[in-house]
Design a protein around this motif. Sequence first.
Motif, mmCIF file in Angstrom:
data_model
loop_
_atom_site.group_PDB
_atom_site.id
_atom_site.type_symbol
_atom_site.label_atom_id
_atom_site.label_comp_id
_atom_site.label_asym_id
_atom_site.label_seq_id
_atom_site.Cartn_x
_atom_site.Cartn_y
_atom_site.Cartn_z
ATOM 1 N N HIS A 51 0.890 -1.174 -0.090
ATOM 2 C CA HIS A 51 -0.162 0.174 0.020
ATOM 3 C C HIS A 51 0.865 1.201 0.079
ATOM 4 O O HIS A 51 0.576 2.160 -0.823
ATOM 5 C CB HIS A 51 -0.924 -0.089 1.257
ATOM 6 C CG HIS A 51 -1.712 1.311 1.416
ATOM 7 N ND1 HIS A 51 -2.774 1.676 0.669
ATOM 8 C CD2 HIS A 51 -1.355 2.248 2.246
ATOM 9 C CE1 HIS A 51 -2.968 2.922 1.090
ATOM 10 N NE2 HIS A 51 -2.128 3.355 1.971
ATOM 11 N N PRO A 59 -1.448 3.653 5.782
ATOM 12 C CA PRO A 59 -2.304 2.906 6.586
ATOM 13 C C PRO A 59 -1.907 3.316 8.332
ATOM 14 O O PRO A 59 -2.691 2.987 9.141
ATOM 15 C CB PRO A 59 -1.877 1.514 6.344
ATOM 16 C CG PRO A 59 -0.630 1.431 5.890
ATOM 17 C CD PRO A 59 -0.451 2.956 5.236
ATOM 18 N N TYR A 71 -4.783 -1.928 1.487
ATOM 19 C CA TYR A 71 -5.055 -1.174 2.457
ATOM 20 C C TYR A 71 -6.306 -2.021 3.252
ATOM 21 O O TYR A 71 -6.222 -2.291 4.377
ATOM 22 C CB TYR A 71 -5.575 0.112 2.265
ATOM 23 C CG TYR A 71 -5.957 0.929 3.406
ATOM 24 C CD1 TYR A 71 -4.755 1.504 4.149
ATOM 25 C CD2 TYR A 71 -7.245 1.219 4.014
ATOM 26 C CE1 TYR A 71 -5.275 2.157 5.241
ATOM 27 C CE2 TYR A 71 -7.476 1.994 5.126
ATOM 28 C CZ TYR A 71 -6.318 2.247 5.774
ATOM 29 O OH TYR A 71 -6.602 3.010 7.137
#
Length: 133
Positions: A51, A59, A71
Amino acid sequence: MMFSMIRYHVGHNVPGRDPEFRVECIADQLDAAEWQAQDAESVAAYHRDRHDEACSTSPRGEGGTCVCADYAAYLQAQELAERCEKGEFVPSFRIGDEEWWMRPVVGCGCPCDCEDPCDGGHIHTAVNQITGW
């Protein structure tokens, strides 16, 4: 020494496919939850890193939320790890496309490779990769 005939097969797979990684046969429910928590933490870190590389949000909360699959998988893996770390028995849980599971198995027949007298408290590879429900 007497030990429980109930063991726990712990693993994960995409439904309809064999697991990519070995399935563990674990003697104790709390040990099974601990094993699952460690695997989930590792997968959370993997998805967090993917991510971070692909998206402009983090995150870790600094940039809001993201709608990407990595995510979502990161959040799912974190939830499973937290639940297992509390000792919760989580028989089935989805992380991305995979089903993660801990299944109680009576008399599974998984071979023991102990060199010393076996007390039944060890972890080894499960023979039956996907134990049906």
